[in-house]
Design a protein around this motif. Structure first.
Motif, short mmCIF file in Angstrom:
data_model
loop_
_atom_site.label_atom_id
_atom_site.label_comp_id
_atom_site.label_asym_id
_atom_site.label_seq_id
_atom_site.Cartn_x
_atom_site.Cartn_y
_atom_site.Cartn_z
N VAL A 21 -38.33 31.21 -47.88
CA VAL A 21 -37.86 29.83 -47.97
C VAL A 21 -37.08 29.51 -46.70
O VAL A 21 -36.10 30.18 -46.38
CB VAL A 21 -36.95 29.60 -49.19
N ARG A 54 -37.26 22.52 -51.46
CA ARG A 54 -37.92 23.73 -50.97
C ARG A 54 -37.69 24.90 -51.93
O ARG A 54 -38.62 25.67 -52.23
CB ARG A 54 -37.39 24.09 -49.58
N LEU A 55 -36.46 25.04 -52.40
CA LEU A 55 -36.13 26.15 -53.30
C LEU A 55 -36.86 26.02 -54.63
O LEU A 55 -37.33 27.02 -55.20
CB LEU A 55 -34.63 26.22 -53.50
N THR A 65 -34.57 34.27 -48.44
CA THR A 65 -33.90 33.03 -48.06
C THR A 65 -33.53 33.14 -46.58
O THR A 65 -32.87 34.10 -46.17
CB THR A 65 -32.65 32.78 -48.91
N ALA A 103 -40.35 27.10 -54.09
CA ALA A 103 -40.40 28.56 -54.01
C ALA A 103 -40.29 29.19 -55.41
O ALA A 103 -40.96 30.18 -55.71
CB ALA A 103 -39.27 29.07 -53.12
#
Length: 335
Positions: free
Chosen positions: A160, A177-178, A199, A181
């Motif tokens: 990520v 984005r997280l 990360t 993911a």
């Protein structure tokens, strides 16, 4: 008919290149050229009409599209500044829109003054602008296509990419984005696989913690076990994201494949850069607010140009020289 066959051939080349490696901007160039030739071939009844239509696309429609693009960029620039504030990055679309209009204004001046060489100098700039505009359209078209191509599951790592914090908090862009993911991670776990979640992001001067740490906290709060996380907390650019992550994974004996999770406007440049670094990686993107997309996509396009600055710099020089060379040859031809 000939132009239609050329278009089909170009689309065939695109399909082969896409199947071989989808992480190349050249794929978008072949796709756009193929679509233009197929459209012209289908729209025209005979070869002469087809050639005339193609010339019309290049001579008339291309500048018109540039003008329309300039107007849209200016409108979007005003909207972004109103929502996000007058930061340099937010002025990009407005500034580019004004820059695209400037050569046409100079061309009007050249015609009004009757200066032949000044007119050809401005036309040279317009040819270079048309080249860059064509590349921009190819980039946007292929970003759309690439973003809808499914990645192959079975990844050893899900990386990520950071995008900045609000103090020590994860802002909406990074949260998107997280969350993307997390969707990928849960799908892998449901299939019986256990990839690492990486990360990636260092600590900015205005941030209380590193992006990697804040992202890891966000993921653990949503059920990701700590032993499934790997923090890369030194990077400040996309290239460093990839390089440092590669080194961390190599230290664990993992070389790929991996999936890179970023925002949808950022996926193509990330994938192209991963290819240049020799990584076995594909990119997937999270959604972004629509008003923010034009400015963000332009920054990505500029980034791609910078990565390939010698190639596109030489192409722009050739475009700048072309009208003057044509004029000189015409002057040297016997009556």
């Amino acid at each position: 008919m000939i132009l239609l066959l050329i278009g089909v051939l170009l689309l065939g080349v695109f399909a082969l290149r896409f199947r071989g490696d989808r992480r190349r901007l050249g794929n978008g160039v072949f796709l756009l050229l193929g679509l233009v030739f197929v459209w012209v071939g289908l729209a025209a009844d005979d070869s002469e009409t087809a050639l005339g239509l193609l010339a019309g696309v290049l001579i008339v429609l291309s500048p018109l599209l540039v003008l329309v693009l300039a107007g849209l960029l200016i409108v979007n620039g005003v909207q972004v500044v109103r929502r996000e504030g007058p930061r340099v990055a937010n002025l990009l679309s407005f500034g580019l829109g004004v820059a695209l209009l400037l050569p046409y204004a100079l061309l009007i001046v050249a015609v009004a003054t009757g200066s032949e060489w000044f007119a050809f100098a401005v036309i040279s700039v317009l040819v270079a602008v048309s080249y860059l505009s064509f590349l921009l359209v190819a980039f946007l078209l292929y970003s759309f296509v690439y973003g809808r191509a499914a990645y192959h599951p079975g990844m050893s790592a899900i990386v990520v990419h950071g995008s900045g914090l609000a103090g020590d908090r994860v802002p909406p862009l990074l949260a998107g984005r997280l969350d993307k993911a997390l969707d990928v991670y849960r799908a892998e776990v449901a299939a019986g696989r256990h990839p690492l979640l990486v990360t990636s992001g260092g600590k900015g001067s205005d941030e209380a913690v590193s992006e990697a740490a804040a992202m890891a906290r966000y993921l653990t709060e949503r059920g990701v076990p700590a032993d499934a996380l790997l923090l890369e907390d030194r990077s400040t650019t996309t290239r460093e994201n990839l390089e440092y992550t590669r080194d961390l994974l190599a230290a664990r004996g993992l070389a790929g494949p991996m999936v890179l999770v970023t925002s949808n406007f950022h996926i193509l440049r990330t994938a192209i850069l991963a290819r240049r670094l020799g990584l076995d990686a594909e990119a997937v993107g999270s959604r972004t607010a629509f008003y923010y997309l034009p400015s963000a996509a332009l920054r990505e396009f500029v980034g791609v140009l910078v990565e390939h600055r010698w190639t596109h710099g030489l192409a722009c020089l050739a475009c700048l020289a072309l009208p003057a060379v044509v004029l000189l040859l015409v002057r040297l031809m016997p009556a």
